[in-house]
Design an enzyme around this catalytic site. Structure first.
Site, short mmCIF file in Angstrom:
data_model
loop_
_atom_site.label_atom_id
_atom_site.label_comp_id
_atom_site.label_asym_id
_atom_site.label_seq_id
_atom_site.Cartn_x
_atom_site.Cartn_y
_atom_site.Cartn_z
N HIS A 131 0.84 -1.20 0.00
CA HIS A 131 0.00 0.00 0.00
C HIS A 131 0.88 1.25 0.00
O HIS A 131 0.38 2.36 0.17
CB HIS A 131 -0.88 0.05 1.25
CG HIS A 131 -1.87 -1.07 1.41
ND1 HIS A 131 -2.74 -1.43 0.41
CD2 HIS A 131 -2.16 -1.87 2.46
CE1 HIS A 131 -3.51 -2.42 0.86
NE2 HIS A 131 -3.17 -2.70 2.10
N ARG A 153 -10.24 2.77 -6.31
CA ARG A 153 -11.68 2.56 -6.20
C ARG A 153 -12.31 3.87 -5.77
O ARG A 153 -11.63 4.69 -5.12
CB ARG A 153 -11.91 1.49 -5.13
CG ARG A 153 -13.32 1.01 -5.03
CD ARG A 153 -13.43 -0.08 -3.98
NE ARG A 153 -14.76 -0.66 -4.00
CZ ARG A 153 -15.24 -1.43 -3.04
NH1 ARG A 153 -14.49 -1.74 -2.00
NH2 ARG A 153 -16.46 -1.91 -3.12
N SER A 161 -16.17 0.75 3.00
CA SER A 161 -15.53 -0.55 3.18
C SER A 161 -14.52 -0.51 4.33
O SER A 161 -14.47 -1.41 5.17
CB SER A 161 -14.83 -0.95 1.86
OG SER A 161 -14.26 -2.22 1.98
N TYR A 219 -11.26 -0.17 -10.00
CA TYR A 219 -12.09 -1.30 -9.56
C TYR A 219 -13.41 -1.33 -10.33
O TYR A 219 -13.85 -2.37 -10.81
CB TYR A 219 -12.34 -1.12 -8.06
CG TYR A 219 -13.24 -2.13 -7.38
CD1 TYR A 219 -12.70 -3.23 -6.72
CD2 TYR A 219 -14.63 -1.97 -7.36
CE1 TYR A 219 -13.52 -4.14 -6.06
CE2 TYR A 219 -15.45 -2.88 -6.71
CZ TYR A 219 -14.90 -3.97 -6.06
OH TYR A 219 -15.70 -4.87 -5.42
N LYS A 290 -19.18 -7.17 0.51
CA LYS A 290 -20.25 -7.09 -0.49
C LYS A 290 -19.71 -7.21 -1.91
O LYS A 290 -20.35 -7.75 -2.78
CB LYS A 290 -20.98 -5.76 -0.36
CG LYS A 290 -21.81 -5.64 0.89
CD LYS A 290 -23.21 -5.18 0.54
CE LYS A 290 -24.14 -5.35 1.70
NZ LYS A 290 -24.69 -4.07 2.15
P1 A3P Z 1 -16.62 -4.11 0.23
O1 A3P Z 1 -16.27 -3.88 1.67
O2 A3P Z 1 -17.19 -2.88 -0.41
O3 A3P Z 1 -17.46 -5.29 0.02
P2 A3P Z 1 -9.21 -5.00 0.00
O4 A3P Z 1 -9.02 -6.37 -0.50
O5 A3P Z 1 -8.35 -3.99 -0.70
O6 A3P Z 1 -9.16 -4.92 1.46
O7 A3P Z 1 -10.69 -4.59 -0.47
C1 A3P Z 1 -11.78 -5.26 0.06
C2 A3P Z 1 -12.99 -4.93 -0.80
O8 A3P Z 1 -12.91 -5.69 -2.03
C3 A3P Z 1 -14.27 -5.32 -0.12
O9 A3P Z 1 -15.25 -4.37 -0.55
C4 A3P Z 1 -14.49 -6.70 -0.69
O10 A3P Z 1 -15.79 -7.18 -0.59
C5 A3P Z 1 -14.07 -6.50 -2.12
N1 A3P Z 1 -13.71 -7.78 -2.78
C6 A3P Z 1 -13.04 -8.82 -2.25
N2 A3P Z 1 -12.94 -9.82 -3.13
C7 A3P Z 1 -13.54 -9.40 -4.25
C8 A3P Z 1 -13.78 -10.01 -5.52
N3 A3P Z 1 -13.36 -11.23 -5.80
N4 A3P Z 1 -14.44 -9.29 -6.45
C9 A3P Z 1 -14.88 -8.05 -6.19
N5 A3P Z 1 -14.70 -7.42 -5.00
C10 A3P Z 1 -14.04 -8.09 -4.04
#
Ligand code: A3P
Length: 323
Positions: A131, A153, A161, A219, A290
């Site tokens: 990050h 995103r 999130s 995203y 989600k």
């Molecule tokens: P939400 O909380 O809006 O559902 P990170 O991996 O950077 O921590 O981001 C997590 C976010 O990506 C979460 O968003 C999660 O649900 C979403 N996410 C995880 N796997 C995913 C997938 N296979 N496709 C789309 N979104 C995904």
């Protein structure tokens, strides 16, 4: 060599003890290092460790995101693209291993020397994730000329999130952080690896200056037109799909393997934990909340929406980037 290490340790400690502090999301404070905000000293140490020790090879690939921008989606997508000749889809490591255990998170795994779970799944070149803001990448990364994929995103979904993810990680000794307070912090730039806009702009500008080295991908675009953007991503990474592969639907299969529904329903992602800072455990299922575009509409008031829109517009003005 030992003397050098000792000197580096001292210098790091001096820097750490003089970091700026503000109210934190997880711990009592968050810390400012090189113009960005970190949720704990452990992470700052990790970032310093990466800056001083991480030497990628030219062929390696770095996935960079702000937390909660879909790292859990792009890790498996890129891993599957890079390693598609090594694994069969029916016995793919993603079916039994969390994406977070397949693609090392630099400022956590390397610094804390958490062993990578299954060395059999690593074929060079390697994919790493971080990050770290563009301006804090080390000269080693710049000199290696390795490719960088930046995923961003929309800030309203990132905020929502982050809020729901961190709510459960917050130190139980502290009073809970309200959505309103968290929103205020986010808008002041006091978010994880924030300010959001500075993080995004750093990589956005780099992608314009050196487009063959830095790919900037949203995203939302990947959600909307997955096959087009996966092909583009694979090409940028140096692993384009061949005509033969296109005929066989390889890109489609990778998208299916990495879909939210598929990954979230795997036993490994429903049950396991991963280690985060200070040996905290986070359940894998919490990375799959989600997976939608626009969930913020269920959580932010019209006033919050308007305020954040205006702020982001103002911060990104003239950059050519918009959300
Ligand atoms: P939400 O909380 O809006 O559902 P990170 O991996 O950077 O921590 O981001 C997590 C976010 O990506 C979460 O968003 C999660 O649900 C979403 N996410 C995880 N796997 C995913 C997938 N296979 N496709 C789309 N979104 C995904």
């Amino acid at each position: 060599d030992e003397d050098d290490k000792e000197r580096a340790r001292k210098r790091n400690n001096e820097i750490i003890s003089s970091l700026g502090k503000e109210e934190g999301w997880i711990e009592e404070y968050m810390y400012e290092y090189q113009g960005f905000w970190y949720p704990s000293v452990t992470i700052v140490e990790g970032v310093m460790w990466v800056q001083q020790n991480f030497k990628p090879r030219h062929e390696d690939i770095l996935l960079v995101t702000l937390p909660k921008s879909g790292t859990t989606w792009f890790k498996p997508l890129m891993f599957a693209v890079m390693n598609r000749t090594h694994f069969d889809l029916s016995t793919h490591p993603l079916l039994t291993t969390s994406p977070h255990d397949l693609v090392p998170f630099l400022e956590l795994y390397l610094h804390h020397k958490i062993p990578f779970p299954n060395p059999d799944t690593f074929y060079p070149p390697q994919l790493f994730q971080t990050h770290i803001p563009f301006t804090s990448l080390s000269q080693y990364v710049m000199e290696s000329q390795c490719r960088i994929v930046y995923i961003c995103r929309n800030p309203k979904d990132v905020f929502v999130s982050t809020f729901y993810f961190l709510e459960k990680s917050r130190d139980k000794k502290l009073t809970p952080l309200s959505l309103e307070k968290a929103f205020e912090l986010f808008c002041k730039g006091l978010s994880l690896y924030g300010p959001f806009w500075d993080h995004v702009l750093g990589y956005w500008k780099a992608s314009l200056e050196v487009p063959d080295r830095v790919l900037f991908l949203k995203y939302e675009d990947m959600k909307r037109d997955s096959s087009f953007h996966l092909k583009r991503l694979a090409e940028f990474m140096g692993y384009p799909f061949s005509v033969e592969e296109e005929k066989q639907g390889v890109a489609h299969d990778i998208l299916e393997l990495c879909s939210f529904e598929n990954l979230r329903n795997l036993k490994v992602n429903k049950t396991g934990n991963i280690i985060t800072t200070n040996n905290n455990q986070v359940e894998n299922h919490r990375f799959f909340r989600k997976g939608e575009v626009g969930d913020w509409k269920r959580h932010l008031t019209a006033e919050m929406e308007d305020g954040l829109n205006k702020l982001i517009e103002q911060k990104l003005a003239g950059s050519g980037l918009a959300f």
